[in-house]
Design a protein around this motif. Structure first.
Motif, mmCIF file in Angstrom:
data_model
loop_
_atom_site.group_PDB
_atom_site.id
_atom_site.type_symbol
_atom_site.label_atom_id
_atom_site.label_comp_id
_atom_site.label_asym_id
_atom_site.label_seq_id
_atom_site.Cartn_x
_atom_site.Cartn_y
_atom_site.Cartn_z
ATOM 1 N N VAL A 56 0.845 -1.207 0.000
ATOM 2 C CA VAL A 56 0.000 0.000 0.000
ATOM 3 C C VAL A 56 0.882 1.261 0.000
ATOM 4 N N THR A 57 1.922 1.269 0.829
ATOM 5 C CA THR A 57 2.850 2.399 0.874
ATOM 6 C C THR A 57 3.483 2.632 -0.496
ATOM 7 N N PHE A 58 3.927 1.550 -1.134
ATOM 8 C CA PHE A 58 4.553 1.639 -2.457
ATOM 9 C C PHE A 58 3.572 2.243 -3.465
ATOM 10 N N ILE A 59 2.350 1.766 -3.481
ATOM 11 C CA ILE A 59 1.337 2.259 -4.434
ATOM 12 C C ILE A 59 1.047 3.742 -4.190
ATOM 13 N N ILE A 60 0.904 4.127 -2.943
ATOM 14 C CA ILE A 60 0.638 5.537 -2.619
ATOM 15 C C ILE A 60 1.809 6.418 -3.043
ATOM 16 N N PHE A 61 3.033 6.001 -2.704
ATOM 17 C CA PHE A 61 4.202 6.786 -3.102
ATOM 18 C C PHE A 61 4.310 6.904 -4.623
ATOM 19 N N TRP A 62 4.041 5.793 -5.334
ATOM 20 C CA TRP A 62 4.162 5.850 -6.792
ATOM 21 C C TRP A 62 3.085 6.753 -7.396
ATOM 22 N N ALA A 63 1.878 6.700 -6.860
ATOM 23 C CA ALA A 63 0.823 7.591 -7.357
ATOM 24 C C ALA A 63 1.217 9.056 -7.137
ATOM 25 N N ILE A 64 1.766 9.358 -5.980
ATOM 26 C CA ILE A 64 2.166 10.735 -5.677
ATOM 27 C C ILE A 64 3.330 11.176 -6.567
ATOM 28 N N THR A 65 4.373 10.362 -6.645
ATOM 29 C CA THR A 65 5.548 10.780 -7.420
ATOM 30 C C THR A 65 5.259 10.800 -8.916
ATOM 31 N N TYR A 66 4.479 9.852 -9.395
ATOM 32 C CA TYR A 66 4.130 9.857 -10.821
ATOM 33 C C TYR A 66 3.241 11.060 -11.139
ATOM 34 N N GLY A 67 2.312 11.369 -10.251
ATOM 35 C CA GLY A 67 1.487 12.563 -10.436
ATOM 36 C C GLY A 67 2.329 13.828 -10.426
ATOM 37 N N LEU A 68 3.292 13.881 -9.520
ATOM 38 C CA LEU A 68 4.205 15.023 -9.474
ATOM 39 C C LEU A 68 4.941 15.175 -10.796
ATOM 40 N N ASP A 69 5.430 14.053 -11.324
ATOM 41 C CA ASP A 69 6.246 14.087 -12.540
ATOM 42 C C ASP A 69 5.445 14.251 -13.824
ATOM 43 N N THR A 70 4.163 13.945 -13.806
ATOM 44 C CA THR A 70 3.383 14.039 -15.046
ATOM 45 C C THR A 70 2.362 15.165 -15.052
ATOM 46 N N VAL A 71 1.803 15.477 -13.894
ATOM 47 C CA VAL A 71 0.727 16.465 -13.843
ATOM 48 C C VAL A 71 1.219 17.820 -13.329
ATOM 49 N N ILE A 72 1.981 17.794 -12.251
ATOM 50 C CA ILE A 72 2.362 19.046 -11.590
ATOM 51 C C ILE A 72 3.601 19.678 -12.219
ATOM 52 N N LEU A 73 4.687 18.934 -12.343
ATOM 53 C CA LEU A 73 5.951 19.528 -12.781
ATOM 54 C C LEU A 73 6.448 19.039 -14.149
ATOM 55 N N THR A 74 5.873 18.027 -14.705
ATOM 56 C CA THR A 74 6.210 17.512 -16.025
ATOM 57 C C THR A 74 7.700 17.174 -16.186
ATOM 58 N N SER A 75 8.094 16.096 -15.585
ATOM 59 C CA SER A 75 9.462 15.589 -15.689
ATOM 60 C C SER A 75 9.690 14.971 -17.066
ATOM 61 N N PRO A 76 10.896 15.105 -17.611
ATOM 62 C CA PRO A 76 11.182 14.461 -18.895
ATOM 63 C C PRO A 76 11.307 12.934 -18.800
ATOM 64 N N ARG A 77 11.431 12.407 -17.600
ATOM 65 C CA ARG A 77 11.578 10.962 -17.381
ATOM 66 C C ARG A 77 10.645 10.516 -16.259
ATOM 67 N N PRO A 78 9.336 10.658 -16.428
ATOM 68 C CA PRO A 78 8.417 10.434 -15.295
ATOM 69 C C PRO A 78 8.384 9.001 -14.772
ATOM 70 N N VAL A 79 8.436 8.014 -15.637
ATOM 71 C CA VAL A 79 8.335 6.631 -15.164
ATOM 72 C C VAL A 79 9.588 6.233 -14.395
ATOM 73 N N ILE A 80 10.752 6.490 -14.977
ATOM 74 C CA ILE A 80 12.004 6.106 -14.314
ATOM 75 C C ILE A 80 12.180 6.902 -13.027
#
Length: 155
Positions: A56-80
């Protein structure tokens, strides 16, 4: 320095991970002189409800970090970036809770960071030093897996 370089290169989840390390690991270890002493050190096995909590912790962290990288700040390497940070954050939580399986997460996080920083360097950023730094961390993880009192019972 890692936080600065990660922010300049657009690896925003790495910024989050490195910041969390300061508060979860660096400061408590510096302030607690008994943190890694032999006295009272009894790393726990990850079983039962703790496996579920970790997932559950892993899923929550991944949802937050992936959202950060794709929705909020748009990282060039969001998945990695988000996966690397999620593995590291989960490993940090397991370390704070003194689970010996945290070493599996540190090993995987080193591999993901090597991947992240090599892709970042190939994209044109002069960050090969971070690639080599994480290669050294990976060697440290291998040594820990082979001989750490956290990972092996010393009966």
């Amino acid at each position: 320095m890692l936080i600065y370089v990660a922010s300049i290169t657009g690896n925003y989840s790495d910024v989050v991970m490195q910041t969390a390390y300061i508060f979860l690991l660096d400061i408590p270890v510096v302030l607690n002189k008994n943190w890694n002493s032999s006295e009272g050190l009894s790393p726990r096995l990850l079983t039962g409800k703790y496996i579920g909590q970790t997932v559950v912790t892993f899923i929550i962290f991944w949802a937050i970090t992936y959202g950060l990288d794709t929705v909020i700040l748009t990282s060039p390497r969001p998945v990695i970036d988000s996966l690397s940070a999620t593995i590291g954050l989960t490993g940090a939580i397991l370390t704070v809770r003194r689970f010996r399986s945290s070493y599996y997460f540190w090993f995987a996080q080193s591999i993901m960071s090597i991947t992240l920083w090599s892709v970042t360097a190939i994209a044109g950023h002069p960050v090969w030093v971070l690639f080599f730094t994480y290669c050294l961390y990976l060697l440290n993880d291998i040594i820990a897996l082979a001989s750490s009192k956290w990972f092996h019972d010393r009966a």
